[in-house]
Design a protein around this motif. Structure first.
Motif, short mmCIF file in Angstrom:
data_model
loop_
_atom_site.label_atom_id
_atom_site.label_comp_id
_atom_site.label_asym_id
_atom_site.label_seq_id
_atom_site.Cartn_x
_atom_site.Cartn_y
_atom_site.Cartn_z
N UNK A 121 7.33 10.01 -6.85
CA UNK A 121 5.98 10.59 -6.82
C UNK A 121 4.93 9.52 -6.52
N UNK A 122 5.08 8.37 -7.19
CA UNK A 122 4.12 7.28 -6.96
C UNK A 122 4.26 6.70 -5.56
N UNK A 123 5.50 6.57 -5.11
CA UNK A 123 5.73 6.01 -3.78
C UNK A 123 5.18 6.92 -2.68
N UNK A 124 5.37 8.21 -2.84
CA UNK A 124 4.84 9.15 -1.84
C UNK A 124 3.32 9.15 -1.86
N UNK A 125 2.72 9.00 -3.03
CA UNK A 125 1.26 8.92 -3.11
C UNK A 125 0.76 7.67 -2.38
N UNK A 126 1.44 6.54 -2.60
CA UNK A 126 1.04 5.31 -1.91
C UNK A 126 1.21 5.47 -0.40
N UNK A 127 2.31 6.08 0.00
CA UNK A 127 2.55 6.29 1.43
C UNK A 127 1.48 7.18 2.05
N UNK A 128 1.09 8.20 1.34
CA UNK A 128 0.04 9.09 1.84
C UNK A 128 -1.28 8.34 2.00
N UNK A 129 -1.62 7.50 1.03
CA UNK A 129 -2.85 6.72 1.13
C UNK A 129 -2.79 5.73 2.29
N UNK A 130 -1.62 5.16 2.51
CA UNK A 130 -1.45 4.26 3.65
C UNK A 130 -1.62 5.01 4.97
N UNK A 131 -1.10 6.21 5.03
CA UNK A 131 -1.27 7.01 6.25
C UNK A 131 -2.74 7.36 6.48
N UNK A 132 -3.45 7.65 5.42
CA UNK A 132 -4.88 7.95 5.54
C UNK A 132 -5.65 6.71 6.02
N UNK A 133 -5.30 5.55 5.45
CA UNK A 133 -5.91 4.30 5.90
C UNK A 133 -5.59 4.05 7.37
N UNK A 134 -4.35 4.29 7.75
CA UNK A 134 -3.96 4.09 9.15
C UNK A 134 -4.75 5.00 10.09
#
Length: 495
Positions: A121-134
């Motif tokens: 859950x935490x990893x997917x949240x981080x990945x989502x935030x990275x995608x938004x930053x990208x």
């Protein structure tokens, strides 16, 4: 020797057992409840438990959940954590049948399963935030595709580029880090349930069904590895550390670029704090917060990874509850970095006047003058480099911009080649113009518009693939939650 002590020792209780109880209650109880429901469904489906017994246990599990105030629970020494509390309640209400739920499983496989569920859950949240930053970086890079900047090497003005080119470099690294995080999520998607203590079970369990009901892609195959391997932990925190390290380097550039003496980056008022005593100071304080948040996140990642060093390859507390919880702060700090940077960089702009002034003063287009002499005058590169260097020295000594250095250039050219240059003042001015410099760098990966547009297309494709893959994983888990809910409700309602 007679031992008259009783468990738990008060100090052991206060320093270890009570914090662990709170940690499980806070972070893992929901995942443990899901494991209980899925395991019960699987036991009934495989015939290990009868439908009748399964129905009674299912109904009792629901009553325990409804009637127990989880937040009000605290460690008393009676129950180690939420698991033992639930099992004790089952036994209190059902007698011996209450112990049947634990058939063919262990706290070992349960622990690593719930750890993975919490981490994914935490990893997917981080990945989502990275995608938004990208996405924000890609949009900003496109907007700033033609915005000239001074590119620095070794802290000194080097060559012209564009803000879009710089941001594209940042984006390229971020996307690579995102792919590494995605790769680190893959081991989290393999379910340990069915490994039991270490060697699976003598009962005809269905590990694939357990994995499916809990939203995993499948079981982790080797049962020893399910409870001994902590690569899903070390790999994940290693992958989370990298964007903190890499983004931190960009943050350092932002601090340098926004310094008064450089002044290339303009930070808007909404992201600037004014000194309490020096009203002339514009302090871009978010840069400092980005730097220390990234450093703290990276340090927390190291804490978890280093804790695994020199631990035995078996089930051990060094990789379990307390350590798992200690790492969650890394995700909290990383999330703040991603979010703040997503807001910060798109809001900033380039000070074109300062860029032009630095470009002239530092002669950063001189490389293109040398290249032009090789192409148009037939000089060797070293000979052309010497002419360009002499020209730069002359204009810097005179305090003049390079574009006004034609006379110095003509003299240097004649001295080096023994002839007059064929470049007139207009051709010379074009050769040392920053826009010309950028436009001529139209090879793959360069800052010229066509090269950047091609790169943007590649980055867009990569980002879309990352977003699509994550969406598929999350959809699979949502569907699994629905399957588990339906299967459990069906079991409760069996007649």
């Amino acid at each position: 020797m007679t031992d008259t002590s009783t468990f738990p020792d008060p100090t052991y209780r206060d320093t270890v057992l009570a914090p662990l109880f709170e940690g499980v209650k806070t972070h893992f109880a929901d995942h443990m409840d899901a494991i209980n429901r899925a395991h019960l469904v699987m036991l009934v489906e495989t015939g290990i438990l009868s439908v009748t017994d399964g129905k009674v246990i299912a109904q009792t599990l629901d009553r325990i959940a409804d009637e127990t105030d989880r937040d009000a629970q605290s460690y008393t020494g009676e129950h180690e954590d939420w698991f033992f509390l639930v099992e004790a309640e089952l036994k209190a209400r059902l007698g011996d049948l209450g112990g049947a739920l634990h058939t063919a499983r262990s706290r070992n496989d349960m622990d690593h399963t719930m750890f993975k569920m919490a981490l994914r859950d935490r990893a997917e949240d981080a990945l989502n935030r990275m995608n938004i930053l990208a996405q924000a970086l890609l949009s900003k890079a496109k907007t700033e595709r033609d915005t000239l900047i001074v590119a620095y090497t070794h802290g000194q003005p080097a060559q012209p580029s564009t803000f879009g080119h710089y941001l594209a470099a940042m984006l390229e690294v971020l996307l690579a880090d995102t792919r590494r995080l995605e790769a680190a999520i893959a081991p989290l998607d393999l379910c340990p349930m069915g490994a039991a203590a270490i060697t699976t079970s003598g009962f005809p369990i269905d590990r694939e069904r357990m994995a499916d009901l809990l939203g995993f892609a499948g079981p982790r195959v080797n049962s020893y590895g399910c409870i001994a391997s902590v690569d899903y932990v070390t790999g994940l925190y290693s992958a989370l550390k990298l964007p903190m390290l890499h983004l931190g380097r960009v943050v350092q550039d932002m601090a340098f670029w926004s310094a008064f003496e450089v002044g290339q980056l303009y930070v808007p008022r909404s992201l600037v704090q004014i000194s309490s005593i020096m009203p002339q100071k514009r302090n871009p304080v978010p840069i400092e917060h980005l730097r220390h948040l990234a450093s703290v996140a990276a340090g927390r990642c190291d804490t978890v990874v280093n804790t695994m060093h020199n631990t035995p390859f078996t089930d051990m507390n060094d990789g379990e509850g307390e350590v798992q919880q200690a790492g969650y702060g890394a995700f909290d700090h990383a999330a703040r970095v991603f979010d703040l940077l997503t807001a910060f960089l798109p809001a900033c702009s380039i000070n074109a006047e300062r860029v032009a002034r630095t470009s002239d003063a530092a002669c950063i287009t001189i490389t293109e003058l040398a290249d032009t002499l090789v192409r148009d005058e037939g000089l060797s590169f070293r000979q052309a480099h010497d002419v360009a260097a002499a020209t730069a020295r002359a204009v810097i000594a005179n305090g003049a911009p390079l574009g006004q250095g034609y006379d110095a250039f003509s003299k240097a050219f004649a001295e080096a080649s023994g002839r007059e240059t064929s470049l007139d003042q207009r051709a010379f001015a074009a050769a040392v113009d920053a826009r010309t410099f950028v436009t001529r760098r139209d090879r793959t990966g360069g800052p010229a518009p066509a090269a950047l547009d091609a790169a943007f297309a590649t980055y867009t494709e990569t980002l879309e693939a990352l977003i699509s893959a994550q969406s598929a994983r999350l959809s699979r888990r949502t569907a699994a939650d629905a399957r588990l809910r339906i299967a459990f409700e069906d079991l409760k309602g069996q007649t």
